[in-house]
Design a protein around this motif. Structure first.
Motif, PDB file in Angstrom:
ATOM      1  N   VAL A  79       0.855  -1.198   0.000  1.00 57.74           N
ATOM      2  CA  VAL A  79       0.000   0.000   0.000  1.00 57.74           C
ATOM      3  C   VAL A  79       0.884   1.238   0.000  1.00 57.74           C
ATOM      4  N   LYS A  80       0.562   2.201  -0.853  1.00 61.04           N
ATOM      5  CA  LYS A  80       1.400   3.383  -1.044  1.00 61.04           C
ATOM      6  C   LYS A  80       1.430   4.284   0.187  1.00 61.04           C
ATOM      7  N   ARG A  81       0.298   4.389   0.878  1.00 62.54           N
ATOM      8  CA  ARG A  81       0.221   5.309   2.016  1.00 62.54           C
ATOM      9  C   ARG A  81      -0.640   4.693   3.112  1.00 62.54           C
ATOM     10  N   VAL A  82      -0.069   4.604   4.302  1.00 63.71           N
ATOM     11  CA  VAL A  82      -0.777   4.030   5.445  1.00 63.71           C
ATOM     12  C   VAL A  82      -0.834   5.083   6.553  1.00 63.71           C
ATOM     13  N   VAL A  83      -2.051   5.466   6.926  1.00 60.81           N
ATOM     14  CA  VAL A  83      -2.259   6.507   7.942  1.00 60.81           C
ATOM     15  C   VAL A  83      -2.926   5.863   9.149  1.00 60.81           C
ATOM     16  N   CYS A  84      -2.328   6.057  10.327  1.00 59.81           N
ATOM     17  CA  CYS A  84      -2.821   5.384  11.529  1.00 59.81           C
ATOM     18  C   CYS A  84      -3.191   6.358  12.633  1.00 59.81           C
ATOM     19  N   LYS A  85      -4.293   6.068  13.298  1.00 56.57           N
ATOM     20  CA  LYS A  85      -4.653   6.766  14.520  1.00 56.57           C
ATOM     21  C   LYS A  85      -3.782   6.217  15.649  1.00 56.57           C
ATOM     22  N   ALA A  86      -3.113   7.108  16.373  1.00 50.40           N
ATOM     23  CA  ALA A  86      -2.261   6.687  17.484  1.00 50.40           C
ATOM     24  C   ALA A  86      -2.886   7.094  18.812  1.00 50.40           C
ATOM     25  N   ASN A  87      -2.689   6.262  19.810  1.00 48.90           N
ATOM     26  CA  ASN A  87      -3.267   6.526  21.125  1.00 48.90           C
ATOM     27  C   ASN A  87      -2.255   7.008  22.150  1.00 48.90           C
ATOM     28  N   SER A  88      -0.970   6.867  21.835  1.00 53.27           N
ATOM     29  CA  SER A  88       0.077   7.271  22.773  1.00 53.27           C
ATOM     30  C   SER A  88       1.352   7.542  22.006  1.00 53.27           C
ATOM     31  N   ASP A  89       2.313   8.162  22.674  1.00 61.18           N
ATOM     32  CA  ASP A  89       3.603   8.435  22.036  1.00 61.18           C
ATOM     33  C   ASP A  89       4.318   7.138  21.679  1.00 61.18           C
ATOM     34  N   ASP A  90       4.262   6.152  22.567  1.00 64.17           N
ATOM     35  CA  ASP A  90       4.925   4.874  22.304  1.00 64.17           C
ATOM     36  C   ASP A  90       4.279   4.166  21.116  1.00 64.17           C
ATOM     37  N   HIS A  91       2.956   4.200  21.056  1.00 63.92           N
ATOM     38  CA  HIS A  91       2.227   3.630  19.925  1.00 63.92           C
ATOM     39  C   HIS A  91       2.667   4.311  18.627  1.00 63.92           C
ATOM     40  N   ALA A  92       2.750   5.632  18.665  1.00 64.93           N
ATOM     41  CA  ALA A  92       3.148   6.403  17.484  1.00 64.93           C
ATOM     42  C   ALA A  92       4.566   6.060  17.044  1.00 64.93           C
ATOM     43  N   LYS A  93       5.492   5.912  17.998  1.00 66.79           N
ATOM     44  CA  LYS A  93       6.889   5.604  17.671  1.00 66.79           C
ATOM     45  C   LYS A  93       7.001   4.277  16.923  1.00 66.79           C
ATOM     46  N   ILE A  94       6.255   3.278  17.378  1.00 64.52           N
ATOM     47  CA  ILE A  94       6.291   1.976  16.714  1.00 64.52           C
ATOM     48  C   ILE A  94       5.740   2.075  15.298  1.00 64.52           C
ATOM     49  N   LEU A  95       4.610   2.767  15.160  1.00 65.52           N
ATOM     50  CA  LEU A  95       3.998   2.923  13.842  1.00 65.52           C
ATOM     51  C   LEU A  95       4.916   3.673  12.882  1.00 65.52           C
ATOM     52  N   GLU A  96       5.590   4.698  13.377  1.00 62.73           N
ATOM     53  CA  GLU A  96       6.510   5.463  12.539  1.00 62.73           C
ATOM     54  C   GLU A  96       7.684   4.604  12.090  1.00 62.73           C
ATOM     55  N   LYS A  97       8.170   3.745  12.980  1.00 62.91           N
ATOM     56  CA  LYS A  97       9.327   2.902  12.651  1.00 62.91           C
ATOM     57  C   LYS A  97       9.018   1.906  11.537  1.00 62.91           C
ATOM     58  N   ILE A  98       7.750   1.502  11.420  1.00 69.12           N
ATOM     59  CA  ILE A  98       7.415   0.564  10.349  1.00 69.12           C
ATOM     60  C   ILE A  98       6.955   1.285   9.089  1.00 69.12           C
ATOM     61  N   GLY A  99       6.943   2.627   9.131  1.00 67.42           N
ATOM     62  CA  GLY A  99       6.681   3.398   7.920  1.00 67.42           C
ATOM     63  C   GLY A  99       5.288   3.973   7.761  1.00 67.42           C
ATOM     64  N   ALA A 100       4.510   4.022   8.849  1.00 62.65           N
ATOM     65  CA  ALA A 100       3.152   4.572   8.774  1.00 62.65           C
ATOM     66  C   ALA A 100       3.150   6.051   9.128  1.00 62.65           C
ATOM     67  N   GLU A 101       2.157   6.772   8.618  1.00 55.21           N
ATOM     68  CA  GLU A 101       1.918   8.158   9.023  1.00 55.21           C
ATOM     69  C   GLU A 101       1.042   8.157  10.274  1.00 55.21           C
ATOM     70  N   ILE A 102       1.259   9.135  11.142  1.00 54.82           N
ATOM     71  CA  ILE A 102       0.577   9.150  12.427  1.00 54.82           C
ATOM     72  C   ILE A 102      -0.334  10.364  12.553  1.00 54.82           C
ATOM     73  N   ILE A 103      -1.492  10.141  13.149  1.00 51.13           N
ATOM     74  CA  ILE A 103      -2.353  11.258  13.532  1.00 51.13           C
ATOM     75  C   ILE A 103      -2.858  11.012  14.949  1.00 51.13           C
ATOM     76  N   PHE A 104      -3.048  12.101  15.673  1.00 47.78           N
ATOM     77  CA  PHE A 104      -3.661  12.069  16.998  1.00 47.78           C
ATOM     78  C   PHE A 104      -4.949  12.880  16.899  1.00 47.78           C
ATOM     79  N   PRO A 105      -6.075  12.281  16.516  1.00 52.07           N
ATOM     80  CA  PRO A 105      -7.304  13.055  16.272  1.00 52.07           C
ATOM     81  C   PRO A 105      -7.723  13.935  17.441  1.00 52.07           C
ATOM     82  N   GLU A 106      -7.689  13.399  18.655  1.00 52.15           N
ATOM     83  CA  GLU A 106      -8.144  14.180  19.808  1.00 52.15           C
ATOM     84  C   GLU A 106      -7.254  15.389  20.036  1.00 52.15           C
ATOM     85  N   ILE A 107      -5.941  15.204  19.893  1.00 48.97           N
ATOM     86  CA  ILE A 107      -5.003  16.312  20.095  1.00 48.97           C
ATOM     87  C   ILE A 107      -5.190  17.369  19.015  1.00 48.97           C
ATOM     88  N   ASP A 108      -5.347  16.914  17.769  1.00 52.05           N
ATOM     89  CA  ASP A 108      -5.525  17.861  16.667  1.00 52.05           C
ATOM     90  C   ASP A 108      -6.801  18.687  16.854  1.00 52.05           C
TER      91      ASP A 108
END
Length: 219
Positions: free
Chosen positions: A95-124
């Motif tokens: 898949v060319k682009r993978v966008v993930c909802k993250a629930n924590s900083d640690d969750h986001a770090k793991i997702l970023e390391k595997i190449g996903a884009e991160i969003i924090f909907p509640e924070i935004d």
């Protein structure tokens, strides 16, 4: 600019459902994947291709046509393991682009390391609300990075019936006027002689520092 045409949404909680619904309203093709038959039935009535999936694995995702999707949005909330597996499998399926909802900083770090884009909907949403309530003229804000944003605001009365050249946002405030909404119609065709009215809305971009200083001077 790349135009995406096929989307997959994995996890149809409030966030994922709204993403899928909006994409369908925009005329896009949507693959919806969740374990809840009720929510899938609801989104299928809007035109989505739906698939029930109780556990995430590459084979099942491939059978849903995920490898043909341009973008995958992962809205899985509490189950962090399932979220990570969904992102990893989507990336491995090409898949060319993978966008993930993250629930924590640690969750986001793991997702970023595997190449996903991160969003924090509640924070935004919280950031946008905070900006909008600090100034009566502010209607919305779109953060582009930690220190740069696009802001939508009503044209201040002090700018009423003045030209872009007269208000000189770039020189006075180091901000750029990128669009105006007049009589419900938006335009980016702005010249130094374009007139502004207090009934209009305008979109400006710049650093958050410069935007805040500009707003403060309007209070």
């Amino acid at each position: 600019m790349k135009n995406y045409r096929t989307f997959a949404v994995i996890g149809l909680g409030r966030f994922g459902y709204q993403v899928a619904k909006t994409l369908l309203e925009l005329g896009q093709s949507v693959i919806a994947i969740d374990k809840d038959e009720t929510v899938l039935e609801s989104i299928s009535k809007l035109g989505a291709d739906v698939y029930i999936m109780n556990s995430i694995n590459k084979e099942s995702l491939a059978e849903c046509g995920l490898n043909d999707a341009d973008v995958v949005v992962i809205g899985i909330g509490k189950d962090i393991e399932a979220s990570i597996l969904a992102a990893l499998n989507a990336i491995e399926l090409g898949v060319k682009r993978v966008v993930c909802k993250a629930n924590s900083d640690d969750h986001a770090k793991i997702l970023e390391k595997i190449g996903a884009e991160i969003i924090f909907p509640e924070i935004d949403i919280a950031k946008r609300l905070a900006y909008s309530v600090t100034n009566a003229l502010t209607e919305d804000i779109l953060p582009l990075s930690d220190d740069f944003s696009i802001i939508q605001m009503k044209v201040p009365y002090i700018f009423d019936s003045k030209t872009v050249e007269e208000i000189n946002l770039r020189k006075k405030y180091n901000l750029n006027l990128i669009a105006i909404v007049h009589d419900g119609k938006a335009t980016g065709n702005i010249t130094p002689k374009t007139m502004l009215y207090s009934s209009d809305s305008m979109y400006i971009c710049g650093t958050n520092k410069n935007i805040t200083e500009f707003q403060d001077k309007l209070k």
